[in-house]
Design a protein around this motif. Sequence first.
Motif, PDB file in Angstrom:
ATOM      1  N   LEU A  46       0.826  -1.203   0.000  1.00 22.03           N
ATOM      2  CA  LEU A  46       0.000   0.000   0.000  1.00 22.03           C
ATOM      3  C   LEU A  46       0.866   1.262   0.000  1.00 22.03           C
ATOM      4  CD1 LEU A  46      -2.452  -1.286   2.734  1.00 22.03           C
ATOM      5  CD2 LEU A  46      -2.967  -1.069   0.290  1.00 22.03           C
ATOM      6  N   TRP A  48       0.328   5.524   0.408  1.00 22.79           N
ATOM      7  CA  TRP A  48      -0.515   6.697   0.624  1.00 22.79           C
ATOM      8  C   TRP A  48      -0.162   7.759  -0.403  1.00 22.79           C
ATOM      9  CZ3 TRP A  48       0.767  11.715   2.606  1.00 22.79           C
ATOM     10  CH2 TRP A  48      -0.333  12.496   3.007  1.00 22.79           C
ATOM     11  N   PRO A  62       5.460  13.083  -0.457  1.00 25.37           N
ATOM     12  CA  PRO A  62       6.516  13.841  -1.160  1.00 25.37           C
ATOM     13  C   PRO A  62       6.967  13.183  -2.465  1.00 25.37           C
ATOM     14  CG  PRO A  62       6.988  13.757   1.187  1.00 25.37           C
ATOM     15  CD  PRO A  62       5.812  12.846   0.953  1.00 25.37           C
ATOM     16  N   HIS A 102      -5.262   9.409  12.809  1.00 21.07           N
ATOM     17  CA  HIS A 102      -4.107   9.086  11.968  1.00 21.07           C
ATOM     18  C   HIS A 102      -4.178   7.662  11.443  1.00 21.07           C
ATOM     19  CE1 HIS A 102      -2.081  12.876  12.634  1.00 21.07           C
ATOM     20  NE2 HIS A 102      -2.413  12.789  13.895  1.00 21.07           N
ATOM     21  N   SER A 103      -5.376   7.149  11.261  1.00 18.63           N
ATOM     22  CA  SER A 103      -5.573   5.853  10.642  1.00 18.63           C
ATOM     23  C   SER A 103      -6.643   5.999   9.559  1.00 18.63           C
ATOM     24  CB  SER A 103      -5.998   4.811  11.686  1.00 18.63           C
ATOM     25  OG  SER A 103      -7.239   5.172  12.272  1.00 18.63           O
ATOM     26  N   PHE A 104      -6.989   4.883   8.911  1.00 18.88           N
ATOM     27  CA  PHE A 104      -7.915   4.918   7.778  1.00 18.88           C
ATOM     28  C   PHE A 104      -9.005   3.890   8.033  1.00 18.88           C
ATOM     29  CE2 PHE A 104      -4.941   7.636   5.807  1.00 18.88           C
ATOM     30  CZ  PHE A 104      -3.682   7.124   6.026  1.00 18.88           C
ATOM     31  N   TRP A 107     -12.874   2.230   3.707  1.00 18.42           N
ATOM     32  CA  TRP A 107     -12.238   2.130   2.402  1.00 18.42           C
ATOM     33  C   TRP A 107     -13.286   1.863   1.334  1.00 18.42           C
ATOM     34  CZ3 TRP A 107      -6.624   1.217   1.773  1.00 18.42           C
ATOM     35  CH2 TRP A 107      -5.924   1.362   2.979  1.00 18.42           C
TER      36      TRP A 107
ATOM     37  N   LEU B  34       1.418   6.411  16.674  1.00 20.22           N
ATOM     38  CA  LEU B  34       0.273   6.535  15.767  1.00 20.22           C
ATOM     39  C   LEU B  34       0.113   5.311  14.866  1.00 20.22           C
ATOM     40  CD1 LEU B  34       0.764  10.247  14.664  1.00 20.22           C
ATOM     41  CD2 LEU B  34      -0.734   9.369  16.463  1.00 20.22           C
ATOM     42  N   SER B  36      -1.086   2.086  13.071  1.00 21.15           N
ATOM     43  CA  SER B  36      -2.340   1.378  12.812  1.00 21.15           C
ATOM     44  C   SER B  36      -2.018   0.105  12.032  1.00 21.15           C
ATOM     45  CB  SER B  36      -3.327   2.257  12.047  1.00 21.15           C
ATOM     46  OG  SER B  36      -2.763   2.769  10.853  1.00 21.15           O
ATOM     47  N   TYR B  38      -3.756  -3.065   9.392  1.00 18.02           N
ATOM     48  CA  TYR B  38      -4.810  -3.381   8.430  1.00 18.02           C
ATOM     49  C   TYR B  38      -4.713  -4.845   8.024  1.00 18.02           C
ATOM     50  CZ  TYR B  38      -4.885   1.614   8.486  1.00 18.02           C
ATOM     51  OH  TYR B  38      -4.952   2.906   8.928  1.00 18.02           O
ATOM     52  N   LEU B  48      -9.301  -1.780   8.694  1.00 18.27           N
ATOM     53  CA  LEU B  48      -8.625  -1.309   9.898  1.00 18.27           C
ATOM     54  C   LEU B  48      -8.915  -2.249  11.060  1.00 18.27           C
ATOM     55  CD1 LEU B  48      -7.083   1.002  11.427  1.00 18.27           C
ATOM     56  CD2 LEU B  48      -9.334   2.030  11.845  1.00 18.27           C
ATOM     57  N   PHE B  51      -5.793   0.842  15.745  1.00 11.90           N
ATOM     58  CA  PHE B  51      -5.349   2.217  15.538  1.00 11.90           C
ATOM     59  C   PHE B  51      -4.739   2.744  16.822  1.00 11.90           C
ATOM     60  CE2 PHE B  51      -8.713   4.614  17.741  1.00 11.90           C
ATOM     61  CZ  PHE B  51      -9.738   3.669  17.825  1.00 11.90           C
ATOM     62  N   TYR B  89      -0.805  -5.185   7.182  1.00 18.43           N
ATOM     63  CA  TYR B  89       0.067  -4.028   6.968  1.00 18.43           C
ATOM     64  C   TYR B  89       0.030  -3.102   8.178  1.00 18.43           C
ATOM     65  CZ  TYR B  89      -0.016  -5.238   1.982  1.00 18.43           C
ATOM     66  OH  TYR B  89       0.108  -5.880   0.774  1.00 18.43           O
ATOM     67  N   CYS B  91       1.069   0.832   9.555  1.00 22.29           N
ATOM     68  CA  CYS B  91       1.106   2.166   8.956  1.00 22.29           C
ATOM     69  C   CYS B  91       1.316   3.191  10.059  1.00 22.29           C
ATOM     70  CB  CYS B  91      -0.210   2.456   8.227  1.00 22.29           C
ATOM     71  SG  CYS B  91      -0.318   4.104   7.481  1.00 22.29           S
ATOM     72  N   LEU B  93       2.619   7.675  10.724  1.00 23.02           N
ATOM     73  CA  LEU B  93       3.051   8.961  10.196  1.00 23.02           C
ATOM     74  C   LEU B  93       4.564   9.053  10.357  1.00 23.02           C
ATOM     75  CD1 LEU B  93       1.664  11.542   9.050  1.00 23.02           C
ATOM     76  CD2 LEU B  93       1.823  12.492  11.360  1.00 23.02           C
ATOM     77  N   ARG B  99       9.269  16.406   5.488  1.00 23.45           N
ATOM     78  CA  ARG B  99       7.835  16.510   5.221  1.00 23.45           C
ATOM     79  C   ARG B  99       7.110  15.306   5.796  1.00 23.45           C
ATOM     80  NH1 ARG B  99       6.977  18.099  -0.999  1.00 23.45           N
ATOM     81  NH2 ARG B  99       4.837  18.189  -0.260  1.00 23.45           N
ATOM     82  N   SER B 100       5.954  15.563   6.449  1.00 25.92           N
ATOM     83  CA  SER B 100       5.178  14.485   7.057  1.00 25.92           C
ATOM     84  C   SER B 100       4.433  13.706   5.982  1.00 25.92           C
ATOM     85  CB  SER B 100       4.178  15.055   8.063  1.00 25.92           C
ATOM     86  OG  SER B 100       4.856  15.610   9.161  1.00 25.92           O
ATOM     87  N   THR B 101       4.429  12.413   6.123  1.00 22.57           N
ATOM     88  CA  THR B 101       3.714  11.564   5.186  1.00 22.57           C
ATOM     89  C   THR B 101       3.355  10.255   5.877  1.00 22.57           C
ATOM     90  OG1 THR B 101       3.769  10.528   2.990  1.00 22.57           O
ATOM     91  CG2 THR B 101       5.800  10.475   4.263  1.00 22.57           C
ATOM     92  N   TYR B 102       2.278   9.638   5.449  1.00 22.19           N
ATOM     93  CA  TYR B 102       1.937   8.320   5.954  1.00 22.19           C
ATOM     94  C   TYR B 102       2.726   7.285   5.156  1.00 22.19           C
ATOM     95  CZ  TYR B 102      -1.936  10.377   8.522  1.00 22.19           C
ATOM     96  OH  TYR B 102      -2.680  11.124   9.393  1.00 22.19           O
ATOM     97  N   PHE B 104       3.275   2.931   4.801  1.00 21.12           N
ATOM     98  CA  PHE B 104       2.844   1.585   5.144  1.00 21.12           C
ATOM     99  C   PHE B 104       4.047   0.661   5.233  1.00 21.12           C
ATOM    100  CE2 PHE B 104      -1.764   1.625   4.995  1.00 21.12           C
ATOM    101  CZ  PHE B 104      -2.042   2.785   4.294  1.00 21.12           C
TER     102      PHE B 104
END
Lengths: 117, 113
Positions: A46, A48, A62, A102-104, A107, B34, B36, B38, B48, B51, B89, B91, B93, B99-102, B104
């Motif tokens: 996966l 994001w 980014p 901060h989760s998903f 879907w 943070l 999580s 899946y 999910l 979390f 999976y 996941c 932050l 730069r912040s990004t999520y 997996f």
Amino acid sequence: QVQLDESGPGLVKPSATLSLTCTVSGTSINIHNWWSWIRQPPGGGLEWIGEVYFNGDRNYNPSLSSRVDISVGESKKQMSLTMISVTAADTAIYYCVRNKGHSFDIWGHGTEVVVSS
Amino acid sequence: QSALTQSASVSGSPGQSITISCIGTSGDFVNYDLVSWYQQYPGKAPKLIIFDVTERPSGVSPRFSGSKSANTASLTISGLQAEDEADYYCCTLTRINGRSTYVFGTGAKVTVL
């Protein structure tokens, strides 16, 4: 019951622009805060892509930010993903997702996109 | 690009407990508070199951539990059942190049023997 339904062209030519739409039912985008696009290449993991807030604020991965735009429709019932200059590496299932903190948590079923001439 | 590594495959017999680890692999900041998790069946969208490291959404079996220590997050499945056979999976932050990004994890395939 909140449901997300992705739709798109299925097949896109290399170097073209990909446009996908997510239709939200059971709620409105401006009731919940952030909404994301996540993709999964064939047999892969996966990734994001980015997220949008109901007021239009956006954050992107980014690695994709130079090619991606995410927006919310006027009705607050749709969210869109636009990706320019696609290549075969963009072939994937694209998911529309609701953020929960901060989760998903919710879907869509996903829409398959194949980049090929 | 993944900053989170998981064991590629984990297996166990019915009734056993298994643990899937999720480890940060780069020098970038990974927020382990943070995390999580899946669950994904073939051909289906991810679901999910954990979390904020340890919290379970309503309806998720208590056989699934999460934890963290140092630079590792973990998912434990207790009383393994055939229906637990799926991909999992993690996941969280992270901050990449400022730069912040999520991000997996690489994913772990659970096999019930």
